[in-house]
Write a protein that holds these residues in place. Sequence first.
Motif, PDB file in Angstrom:
ATOM      1  N   THR A 152       0.842  -1.196   0.000  1.00  0.00           N
ATOM      2  CA  THR A 152       0.000   0.000   0.000  1.00  0.00           C
ATOM      3  C   THR A 152       0.878   1.247   0.000  1.00  0.00           C
ATOM      4  OG1 THR A 152      -0.055  -0.213   2.394  1.00  0.00           O
ATOM      5  CG2 THR A 152      -1.949  -1.051   1.180  1.00  0.00           C
ATOM      6  N   PHE A 153       0.313   2.377  -0.395  1.00  0.00           N
ATOM      7  CA  PHE A 153       1.106   3.609  -0.384  1.00  0.00           C
ATOM      8  C   PHE A 153       0.258   4.832  -0.068  1.00  0.00           C
ATOM      9  CE2 PHE A 153      -0.294   5.726  -4.235  1.00  0.00           C
ATOM     10  CZ  PHE A 153      -0.841   4.692  -4.983  1.00  0.00           C
ATOM     11  N   GLN A 154       0.943   5.888   0.386  1.00  0.00           N
ATOM     12  CA  GLN A 154       0.336   7.197   0.586  1.00  0.00           C
ATOM     13  C   GLN A 154       1.320   8.213   0.032  1.00  0.00           C
ATOM     14  OE1 GLN A 154      -0.068   6.583   4.880  1.00  0.00           O
ATOM     15  NE2 GLN A 154      -1.932   7.829   4.789  1.00  0.00           N
ATOM     16  N   SER A 155       0.805   9.264  -0.583  1.00  0.00           N
ATOM     17  CA  SER A 155       1.713  10.318  -1.035  1.00  0.00           C
ATOM     18  C   SER A 155       1.801  11.391   0.027  1.00  0.00           C
ATOM     19  CB  SER A 155       1.187  10.936  -2.325  1.00  0.00           C
ATOM     20  OG  SER A 155       1.219   9.976  -3.340  1.00  0.00           O
ATOM     21  N   ILE A 156       2.984  11.912   0.237  1.00  0.00           N
ATOM     22  CA  ILE A 156       3.147  13.035   1.166  1.00  0.00           C
ATOM     23  C   ILE A 156       3.957  14.112   0.457  1.00  0.00           C
ATOM     24  CG2 ILE A 156       2.972  11.757   3.328  1.00  0.00           C
ATOM     25  CD1 ILE A 156       6.013  11.606   3.388  1.00  0.00           C
ATOM     26  N   ASP A 157       3.740  15.348   0.868  1.00  0.00           N
ATOM     27  CA  ASP A 157       4.534  16.384   0.219  1.00  0.00           C
ATOM     28  C   ASP A 157       5.521  17.010   1.195  1.00  0.00           C
ATOM     29  OD1 ASP A 157       2.816  17.776   1.754  1.00  0.00           O
ATOM     30  OD2 ASP A 157       1.713  18.699   0.087  1.00  0.00           O
ATOM     31  N   CYS A 158       5.551  16.472   2.423  1.00  0.00           N
ATOM     32  CA  CYS A 158       6.457  17.043   3.412  1.00  0.00           C
ATOM     33  C   CYS A 158       6.823  15.982   4.435  1.00  0.00           C
ATOM     34  CB  CYS A 158       5.751  18.223   4.085  1.00  0.00           C
ATOM     35  SG  CYS A 158       6.702  18.894   5.431  1.00  0.00           S
ATOM     36  N   LEU A 159       8.104  15.897   4.783  1.00  0.00           N
ATOM     37  CA  LEU A 159       8.541  14.849   5.705  1.00  0.00           C
ATOM     38  C   LEU A 159       7.979  15.013   7.117  1.00  0.00           C
ATOM     39  CD1 LEU A 159      12.261  14.238   4.756  1.00  0.00           C
ATOM     40  CD2 LEU A 159      10.380  12.624   4.624  1.00  0.00           C
TER      41      LEU A 159
END
Lengths: 492, 221
Positions: B61-68
């Motif tokens: 599974t995956f999730q996108s993030i734009d900031c750590l």
Amino acid sequence: MVMHYKPTSQETPSDSELKNSSHQALFFKAQSSDALLDETLQEALKKAKGGFIEKRSQAIADVESFDSYKQQAQLVKNHTLDHLAYYLTQFEENVVKNGGHVHWASTPEQLNNIILHICERRDAKFVTKGKSMISEEANLNEALEAAGIDVTETDLGEYIIQLAKEPPSHIIVPAIHKTRQQVEALFRETHDLGERDLDKISALVDEARLQLRQKFLDADVGITGANMLIADTGSAMLVTNEGNGDLTATLPKVHIVTASIEKVIPDLESASAILRVLARSATGQPITSYTSLFSGPRDIEDLDGPDEFHVILLDNQRSQMLGSPFEEMLKCIKCGACLNHCPVYSAVGGHAYGWVYPGPMGSVLTPLMTGLKQSSDLPNASTFCGRCEEVCPMGIPLPELLRQLRNREHEEHLTPWKTRFSLQSFMWTIQHPRLFHWLTKMTRLILSNSTLTHFFEKHLFTSWYNSKELPKNHSKGTFMEQYKQNSKQKKK
Amino acid sequence: MSINLNRFNRVNRKKIFNRIERTQKAAIPQAPKRPPLLHPQLDISALTDIFLSKFSASSSTFQSIDCLSLVPQLVLQYAEKHSANKTLVTNLHSILTLDETPLDWPETLSLSPPPATGNEAIGLSYATTAIAETGSLVLTSSEKNPTTVNFLTDHHIIILNEQDIVPNIESMWERLSLSAGNMPRAVNIITGPSRTADIEQTIQLGAHGPRSLHLLLLTQR
Ligand code: SF4
């Protein structure tokens, strides 16, 4: 430096070196009859049937050109075999550069001795093993146990057959011959389970995970196989789905890789070409869950990993196959596709073949590694249907190699006298056309008479009749009779 | 068993090489030239999509993030959903290789320093690169990324920078630019959670390694 070399009898392994003590390949016929009557085995084989074939063909359909993938992989192997000495030297140099050790074993016994030596030096009590066909060739577990070392197979299939004290029956799925009920019974016998429910396959897998986790953590030495050895980087590449190989290679103080000499390939680009065909041919996956590259002991900053790294390279007759009519067999990447597609293997399972390699590839390898005399049935355990060659990603002409072994058997007078006698009588008969035509005429007459065929089936060919009937012939004459008749009519 | 291993190896090595060299046209002292090999070509403009579709096909599974800075919260959420044990093993407390800002970890997660011991439920690592062709994450062993985290935890969460996705297996090796003497001890190409089909050819996840694999994909906005 060019070396001119003639082998002396001392340098080629002797007969006694060749022989494997627990060798049962001689009894293929009897073992396959037993296998056909074994209901549990037949049930397990039936469940296995088809699954692999379907998955493989789907995986191949999913890519643009599997044929071109195969070609690239074969290019790599052909090239490497042509320069094997060079790449083995390069591999050795680079393993040493990475801080590891390389050992050389001509025979399986020597491989065992090297491992025992390392274990003794590190005072090893517990050893874990990832699946390694090379260690099966050497019967390593027995040697370790005899030295008082506790050895545990960690691949689930290998673990099951270790509990059952059986050899693997498939090179990819070693316990393919076991039903879940048999696995449950084995676990109940050997683990402390109480009344716990083990009905589901997931419960069985969890139970094995639990038991083996502790073994991984306790192990002093970990032994794995290798799918490829990379000359250019001095690494061993291991392809698995369970992750047991990685735990075996990471947790103990010492990691030993056992591999045969033909596993070496030039570089990582070559490895990519082989990876593309390996998992697709084996399990029908585009790539397995884990493909790992091990290159030496832990670095100073590393927080885990072994502090010693060894690679043991086994020859066991392979250098003899090189340059022989059987060189092609050294291209085998042990994917198992030829087993999965073999009608003989699917009917009798792996144990009937009597040694560690079953199916078509085993029928070629076993005689070459253990002696044709010890396994004279194996080259005949084939219908020559040709499916093995068709599915082999390395394009190994398995039927042709089997045919050559049959020739060799005939030349060495290893075929049974009945077969030799029948073949010779047949040869003599066809050299005498009149007699031949008369005999075919008689045969046709007998086969067209049901009372007579019945008599033959009942009294002469009784074992044949057990599984099939004599062909009935209701034609108007033999081929030659009809041919003559027809040509006469045409002339008219 | 007392064998002189060095001598034993020397003798055997010689025997094996003699047998091999007897058959080879010539034992060439300089490097033989390997024939050039074809690589499958992928649509470079769709790398992320290709990668994610293959990656998902491996039961991951995956999730996108734009900031750590989102990582701690997402790890906690994942832990709450999948595991009673909230121990996290990672050496990425500050994820220095990716970002300079130290992360703010919630107290509900109990952080444990690596190596993994088998008692931690969640492992957090970062991928050096990823292969679109196969949907694989590639991890190289180091102090920051100890190998035990990849295999001894129940749930493995991996951070990947979208820029690090490469088209095929060959371009992955190129990106890692490995050479003998400078090798990470282990390179792990990971494609999905641990699995086995050893009992009746029925696929079960979580044979010995992680039961689940989750990706946090750091995208460039
Ligand atoms: S002979 Fe071919 S099909 Fe059979 S195991 Fe070897 S590579 Fe696979």
